[in-house]
Enzyme design. Structure first.
Site, PDB file in Angstrom:
ATOM      1  N   ASN A 162       0.850  -1.126   0.033  1.00  0.00           N
ATOM      2  CA  ASN A 162       0.074  -0.158   0.004  1.00  0.00           C
ATOM      3  C   ASN A 162       0.950   1.134   0.044  1.00  0.00           C
ATOM      4  O   ASN A 162       1.614   1.326   0.977  1.00  0.00           O
ATOM      5  CB  ASN A 162      -0.731   0.064   1.340  1.00  0.00           C
ATOM      6  CG  ASN A 162      -1.884   1.026   1.254  1.00  0.00           C
ATOM      7  OD1 ASN A 162      -2.661   1.200   0.455  1.00  0.00           O
ATOM      8  ND2 ASN A 162      -1.643   2.215   2.141  1.00  0.00           N
ATOM      9  N   GLU A 163       0.822   2.210  -0.808  1.00  0.00           N
ATOM     10  CA  GLU A 163       1.257   3.287  -0.837  1.00  0.00           C
ATOM     11  C   GLU A 163       2.854   3.398  -0.657  1.00  0.00           C
ATOM     12  O   GLU A 163       3.172   4.264   0.318  1.00  0.00           O
ATOM     13  CB  GLU A 163       0.494   4.398  -0.113  1.00  0.00           C
ATOM     14  CG  GLU A 163      -0.993   4.388  -0.514  1.00  0.00           C
ATOM     15  CD  GLU A 163      -1.803   5.573   0.304  1.00  0.00           C
ATOM     16  OE1 GLU A 163      -1.063   6.087   1.086  1.00  0.00           O
ATOM     17  OE2 GLU A 163      -2.851   6.070  -0.089  1.00  0.00           O
TER      18      GLU A 163
END
Ligand code: NOJ
Length: 476
Positions: free
Chosen positions: A195-196
């Site tokens: 994630n990110e």
């Protein structure tokens, strides 16, 4: 070499717009109903992450939550600690009931590495069984799971050995991925490796606001590169070890990343503002997209990074592009700042409770732009902090309309996940920021989830797609 490359980047930034010009979103009423615009099997769901909702986690974040910065300010607003959070670890059936109530046909959630592998090589089979049970429960309710393997948090044993600064983390997370793929693969087809990575780089290693609290641009870029290496390894593990097609659609695994994309708009037409907006855009937004096409990590930032390396298994490693979209920044060149620019929200703009620009046109723009990559797109996150819950219905409607417009113009969007299913632990902002479609009553022993007005909006969208939201009963 690096100077030439930097000059080329600078020149391209000068002559090109940082993002394609887009028409304003007008005439939305002329859009045909969602069902006619969106592809069959479109996923409409909500998203959460293990550390933010499960409760009872013991990892680098739970450690960080106890501490303060050198000036005495707490790491987390109001000295909140994630603690029990929403207690989803013990109340997962409640969360499934919420998804049912919404009419969602998908749920993006993450598995917690520190829970499954509390020590190197150790494996918590009971926790793995519980996750497997969750996946079965979701499927039994017609809800397709999208599982994120790592949503920011690291087991303490990984963090103690340097976390992402240690190259061995790539092997550790690959081994973890292999075990998860074998355990959950029979129920999960849709995977999100990381994630990110760009946000983790910025907050954990450049601004020092998240663990490990480092302010070192060079290391930040190295860490970003390392996460890309990890993604490629994880994608390979998933494809090798999840060979079961859970839903019979001919794909045992579909792998992607949840990439945070922002609109960076130059403050003026002054070349230096345009240069810095373009530069920020390339590093923050574009790099993680290019790696899939080239199979190489190419980063050239004078004085900070001169990386050009081929990564095995990277090329073609995305089956889809996951985009987390929230907001827009105005960029002004500022050579007194360590990042050489300042980012802010234009005066008078509507903002969420955290001061982020509410800019639905931006979702249209990022979808149009990334549609050219040629991969199916999932909006893996989109939402707003809105304590009163009054503005979320409009936010949801406008962003969904932006998605419909992009789809109607040919962008292959396959799903939308609202952040978040319920209010949860918002990292350094603690519990004050409320992103939930359901309001979490943290004071109640059962962490009661109370519908906000956006639940009705979501249900409308679900009905528009032919899904059937369930009426809430007291039993749920
Ligand atoms: C993105 C992150 O993935 C998520 O963890 C966070 O809570 C939301 N943005 C809102 O800031």
């Amino acid at each position: 070499m690096s100077l030439i490359h930097a000059a080329k980047v600078a020149f391209e930034s000068l002559v090109s717009e940082p993002h394609p010009p887009a028409p304003r979103l007008t005439g939305l009423e002329s859009l045909p109903p969602a069902r006619q615009v969106l592809p069959a099997g479109f996923l409409l769901g909500a998203a959460t992450a293990s550390h933010q909702v499960e409760g009872g986690n013991d990892n680098d974040w739970s450690e960080w939550e106890k501490g303060s910065f050198p000036d005495g300010a707490p790491h987390i607003k109001h000295r909140d600690v994630s603690g029990v959070a929403c207690d989803s670890w013990n109340r997962f059936a409640d969360d499934v009931a919420l998804l049912w109530e919404l009419g969602a046909n998908a749920y993006r959630l993450s598995v917690e590495w520190s829970r499954l592998e509390p020590e190197e090589g150790a494996w918590n089979e009971a926790a793995a069984d519980r996750y497997l049970e969750w996946m079965r429960m979701l499927r039994a309710h017609g809800i397709q799971p999208m599982v994120t393997l790592n949503h920011f948090t690291l087991p303490r044993w990984v963090a103690a050995r340097g976390g992402w600064a240690n190259e061995r983390t790539v092997e550790w997370i690959a081994a973890f991925t292999r075990r998860v793929a074998r355990k959950l693969g029979s129920e999960v087809d849709l995977w999100c490796t990381l994630n990110e990575p760009n946000v983790l780089m910025a907050f954990g290693y450049m601004r020092g606001q998240w663990p490990p609290g480092v302010k070192d641009g060079k290391l930040g870029l190295r860490v970003l590169a390392r996460q890309i290496h990890a993604h490629a390894r994880m994608a390979r593990e998933l494809r090798e070890h999840d060979t079961v097609d859970a839903d019979g659609d001919g794909h045992a695994t579909r792998v992607g990343i949840a990439h945070h994309v922002r609109i960076f708009q130059p403050a003026t037409r002054w070349p230096l503002d345009r240069l810095m907006a373009g530069f920020t855009d390339r590093l923050f937004n574009q790099l993680l997209v290019d790696v899939h096409r080239t199979g190489r990590i190419q980063m050239s930032v004078p004085g900070m990074a001169d990386i050009d390396e081929a990564v095995p298994d990277l090329k073609g490693s995305y089956d889809y592009l996951g985009l987390n979209y929230y907001s827009r920044d105005i960029v002004r060149a500022d050579f007194r700042s360590p990042t050489l620019s300042r980012q802010y929200v234009a005066e008078g703009r509507p903002v969420n409770d955290l001061g982020w620009d509410l800019y639905p046109e931006g979702l249209y723009q990022v979808l149009k732009r990334h549609g050219r990559v040629g991969l199916p797109i999932y909006v893996t996150e989109n939402g707003m902090a809105d304590g009163k819950g009054e503005r979320r219905p409009g936010f949801l409607r406008e962003h969904f309309e932006a998605l419909l417009r992009a789809t109607r113009e040919g962008v292959d969007v396959r799903g939308y996940f609202h952040w978040s299913l319920m209010d949860n632990f918002e990292w350094s902002e603690g519990f004050e920021s409320r992103f939930g479609l359901f309001r979490t009553d943290y004071g109640s022993p059962e962490k009661r989830r109370v519908p906000t007005p956006a639940v009705a909006t979501f249900q409308e969208l679900a009905r528009g797609l032919g899904l059937s939201p369930q009426v809430r009963t007291d039993a749920t």
